[in-house]
Design a protein around this motif. Structure first.
Motif, PDB file in Angstrom:
ATOM      1  N   ALA A 190       0.715   4.878 -13.269  1.00 52.12           N
ATOM      2  CA  ALA A 190       0.787   4.815 -11.807  1.00 52.12           C
ATOM      3  C   ALA A 190      -0.495   4.247 -11.219  1.00 52.12           C
ATOM      4  CB  ALA A 190       1.054   6.211 -11.238  1.00 52.12           C
ATOM      5  N   ALA A 191      -1.639   4.634 -11.773  1.00 49.56           N
ATOM      6  CA  ALA A 191      -2.925   4.132 -11.280  1.00 49.56           C
ATOM      7  C   ALA A 191      -3.032   2.627 -11.482  1.00 49.56           C
ATOM      8  CB  ALA A 191      -4.066   4.840 -11.995  1.00 49.56           C
ATOM      9  N   ALA A 192      -2.582   2.151 -12.646  1.00 55.57           N
ATOM     10  CA  ALA A 192      -2.627   0.715 -12.912  1.00 55.57           C
ATOM     11  C   ALA A 192      -1.686  -0.045 -11.977  1.00 55.57           C
ATOM     12  CB  ALA A 192      -2.261   0.441 -14.367  1.00 55.57           C
ATOM     13  N   LEU A 193      -0.492   0.489 -11.749  1.00 62.24           N
ATOM     14  CA  LEU A 193       0.461  -0.158 -10.848  1.00 62.24           C
ATOM     15  C   LEU A 193      -0.074  -0.197  -9.420  1.00 62.24           C
ATOM     16  CD1 LEU A 193       3.902   1.267 -12.049  1.00 62.24           C
ATOM     17  CD2 LEU A 193       3.134  -1.106 -12.171  1.00 62.24           C
ATOM     18  N   THR A 194      -0.690   0.888  -9.001  1.00 57.94           N
ATOM     19  CA  THR A 194      -1.243   0.952  -7.651  1.00 57.94           C
ATOM     20  C   THR A 194      -2.357  -0.071  -7.467  1.00 57.94           C
ATOM     21  OG1 THR A 194      -0.702   3.307  -7.472  1.00 57.94           O
ATOM     22  CG2 THR A 194      -2.376   2.447  -5.966  1.00 57.94           C
ATOM     23  N   THR A 195      -3.236  -0.159  -8.460  1.00 59.97           N
ATOM     24  CA  THR A 195      -4.327  -1.133  -8.388  1.00 59.97           C
ATOM     25  C   THR A 195      -3.783  -2.554  -8.396  1.00 59.97           C
ATOM     26  OG1 THR A 195      -5.824   0.388  -9.519  1.00 59.97           O
ATOM     27  CG2 THR A 195      -6.460  -1.928  -9.478  1.00 59.97           C
ATOM     28  N   PHE A 196      -2.746  -2.809  -9.201  1.00 59.73           N
ATOM     29  CA  PHE A 196      -2.133  -4.136  -9.231  1.00 59.73           C
ATOM     30  C   PHE A 196      -1.561  -4.504  -7.863  1.00 59.73           C
ATOM     31  CE2 PHE A 196       1.890  -6.493  -9.526  1.00 59.73           C
ATOM     32  CZ  PHE A 196       1.402  -7.715  -9.978  1.00 59.73           C
ATOM     33  N   LEU A 197      -0.897  -3.553  -7.220  1.00 59.14           N
ATOM     34  CA  LEU A 197      -0.326  -3.818  -5.902  1.00 59.14           C
ATOM     35  C   LEU A 197      -1.412  -4.094  -4.871  1.00 59.14           C
ATOM     36  CD1 LEU A 197       2.515  -1.116  -5.826  1.00 59.14           C
ATOM     37  CD2 LEU A 197       2.782  -3.594  -6.046  1.00 59.14           C
ATOM     38  N   GLN A 198      -2.527  -3.382  -4.980  1.00 59.90           N
ATOM     39  CA  GLN A 198      -3.635  -3.630  -4.070  1.00 59.90           C
ATOM     40  C   GLN A 198      -4.231  -5.010  -4.295  1.00 59.90           C
ATOM     41  OE1 GLN A 198      -6.159  -0.297  -4.981  1.00 59.90           O
ATOM     42  NE2 GLN A 198      -5.211   1.029  -3.465  1.00 59.90           N
ATOM     43  N   LEU A 199      -4.371  -5.382  -5.571  1.00 56.21           N
ATOM     44  CA  LEU A 199      -4.897  -6.712  -5.881  1.00 56.21           C
ATOM     45  C   LEU A 199      -3.941  -7.790  -5.380  1.00 56.21           C
ATOM     46  CD1 LEU A 199      -6.889  -8.606  -7.268  1.00 56.21           C
ATOM     47  CD2 LEU A 199      -5.642  -8.246  -9.407  1.00 56.21           C
ATOM     48  N   LEU A 200      -2.640  -7.582  -5.591  1.00 55.58           N
ATOM     49  CA  LEU A 200      -1.649  -8.543  -5.113  1.00 55.58           C
ATOM     50  C   LEU A 200      -1.741  -8.711  -3.607  1.00 55.58           C
ATOM     51  CD1 LEU A 200       0.815 -10.339  -5.623  1.00 55.58           C
ATOM     52  CD2 LEU A 200       2.253  -8.296  -5.444  1.00 55.58           C
ATOM     53  N   ARG A 201      -1.939  -7.622  -2.926  1.00 57.17           N
ATOM     54  CA  ARG A 201      -2.050  -7.672  -1.457  1.00 57.17           C
ATOM     55  C   ARG A 201      -3.274  -8.467  -1.025  1.00 57.17           C
ATOM     56  NH1 ARG A 201      -4.252  -4.021   2.694  1.00 57.17           N
ATOM     57  NH2 ARG A 201      -3.044  -4.335   4.602  1.00 57.17           N
ATOM     58  N   VAL A 236       0.837  -1.198   0.000  1.00 51.66           N
ATOM     59  CA  VAL A 236       0.000   0.000   0.000  1.00 51.66           C
ATOM     60  C   VAL A 236       0.870   1.246   0.000  1.00 51.66           C
ATOM     61  CG1 VAL A 236      -1.755   1.309   1.259  1.00 51.66           C
ATOM     62  CG2 VAL A 236      -1.876  -1.186   1.185  1.00 51.66           C
ATOM     63  N   ILE A 237       1.937   1.209   0.802  1.00 55.45           N
ATOM     64  CA  ILE A 237       2.857   2.348   0.875  1.00 55.45           C
ATOM     65  C   ILE A 237       3.519   2.594  -0.475  1.00 55.45           C
ATOM     66  CG2 ILE A 237       4.896   3.280   1.999  1.00 55.45           C
ATOM     67  CD1 ILE A 237       2.440   3.064   3.800  1.00 55.45           C
ATOM     68  N   ILE A 238       3.949   1.512  -1.125  1.00 54.40           N
ATOM     69  CA  ILE A 238       4.588   1.648  -2.439  1.00 54.40           C
ATOM     70  C   ILE A 238       3.606   2.266  -3.435  1.00 54.40           C
ATOM     71  CG2 ILE A 238       5.552   0.388  -4.402  1.00 54.40           C
ATOM     72  CD1 ILE A 238       6.653  -1.649  -2.404  1.00 54.40           C
ATOM     73  N   GLY A 239       2.362   1.781  -3.425  1.00 52.97           N
ATOM     74  CA  GLY A 239       1.351   2.322  -4.328  1.00 52.97           C
ATOM     75  C   GLY A 239       1.085   3.788  -4.074  1.00 52.97           C
ATOM     76  N   LEU A 240       1.056   4.173  -2.800  1.00 50.53           N
ATOM     77  CA  LEU A 240       0.823   5.564  -2.447  1.00 50.53           C
ATOM     78  C   LEU A 240       1.963   6.453  -2.938  1.00 50.53           C
ATOM     79  CD1 LEU A 240      -0.878   7.683  -0.961  1.00 50.53           C
ATOM     80  CD2 LEU A 240       0.372   7.107   1.130  1.00 50.53           C
ATOM     81  N   VAL A 241       3.187   5.976  -2.757  1.00 48.82           N
ATOM     82  CA  VAL A 241       4.360   6.747  -3.207  1.00 48.82           C
ATOM     83  C   VAL A 241       4.334   6.915  -4.720  1.00 48.82           C
ATOM     84  CG1 VAL A 241       6.876   6.725  -3.411  1.00 48.82           C
ATOM     85  CG2 VAL A 241       5.794   6.106  -1.241  1.00 48.82           C
ATOM     86  N   ILE A 242       4.010   5.842  -5.439  1.00 44.55           N
ATOM     87  CA  ILE A 242       3.949   5.903  -6.902  1.00 44.55           C
ATOM     88  C   ILE A 242       2.897   6.912  -7.349  1.00 44.55           C
ATOM     89  CG2 ILE A 242       3.301   4.615  -8.974  1.00 44.55           C
ATOM     90  CD1 ILE A 242       4.551   2.137  -7.696  1.00 44.55           C
TER      91      ILE A 242
END
Length: 235
Positions: free
Chosen positions: A212-223, A16-22
């Protein structure tokens, strides 16, 4: 996005932190880039609205209405009602950045005219993506409440994945609109060669927000998959 308090203490929260930073980095970059070139007046002196009207007419598009809307960088093209909506900072400005943004939205209008396949696919995915982003987490948490029910959790994960698929389909649509915008401006009297180079930087920065939005959503899905996908009940 809401997460129960216990999720704040799990080891995957760094995603989540990584997604927020991105997301913050992309947003800051596009805003700073736009501000920089919004201070550069175009030599032609045309406004964003004038540029959009010229581009639409040159492309043979006569059924799209140009409207001014409130906000900053709220520009968009609506294929449903055939409106090209320019924010006040774009519509009235004669800057290189404003003309570039207006041209990008015109790129979407051109996509609509030629029935660009990814754009049509994205339009078809809108209801599914909206439903998935709204209901995915409640469905997943319902699965947890009902004893890690694997069927319910799977439905929730796929619903969340629908939002990611929509964002991935959006990427070629946005990049293509920018390429069309640059090509149009390069062959028009609206901007000179060095000004087109500036527009490329503005549109590239804007495109990064979608990445960035796609990467953030991917990280959330992975989590979510790590938290719930591997612990589903097989009953």
């Amino acid at each position: 996005m809401f997460f129960p308090m216990f999720l704040w203490y799990d080891p995957t929260f760094y995603l989540v932190i990584i997604g927020l930073v991105i997301s913050l980095a992309a947003s800051g970059y596009v805003n700073s880039t736009f501000r920089k070139y919004d201070q550069v007046p175009s030599r032609s002196g045309v406004s964003g609205t004038d540029a959009a009207a010229y581009i639409l007419q040159s492309a043979g598009i006569h059924d799209v209405q140009i409207r001014e809307v409130s906000g900053n960088l709220t520009d968009n093209y609506n294929s449903q009602d055939k409106t090209l909506n320019l924010s006040q900072s774009t519509a009235r400005s004669t800057s290189v950045a404003a003309i570039g943004v207006a041209a990008h939205e015109c790129g979407h209008a051109v996509q609509d005219k030629v029935r660009y396949a990814p754009m049509n696919l994205r339009a078809g995915l809108v209801p599914v993506a909206n439903l998935g982003s709204t209901l995915s987490l409640p469905i997943i948490f319902a699965g947890v409440i009902f004893g890690m029910n694997h069927i319910i959790i799977s439905i929730g994960l796929w619903a969340f994945a629908a939002a990611l698929i929509f964002q991935l389909v959006t990427l070629p649509v946005e990049f293509n609109a920018s390429r069309r915008a640059v090509a149009i401006l390069s062959s028009s009297p609206l901007l000179s060669g060095d000004e087109v180079v500036m527009v490329k930087k503005v549109l590239f920065a804007a495109a990064l927000t979608y990445v960035a939005a796609a990467l953030t959503t991917f990280l959330q899905l992975l989590r979510l998959i790590i938290l719930f996908g591997g612990n589903r009940d097989n009953n």
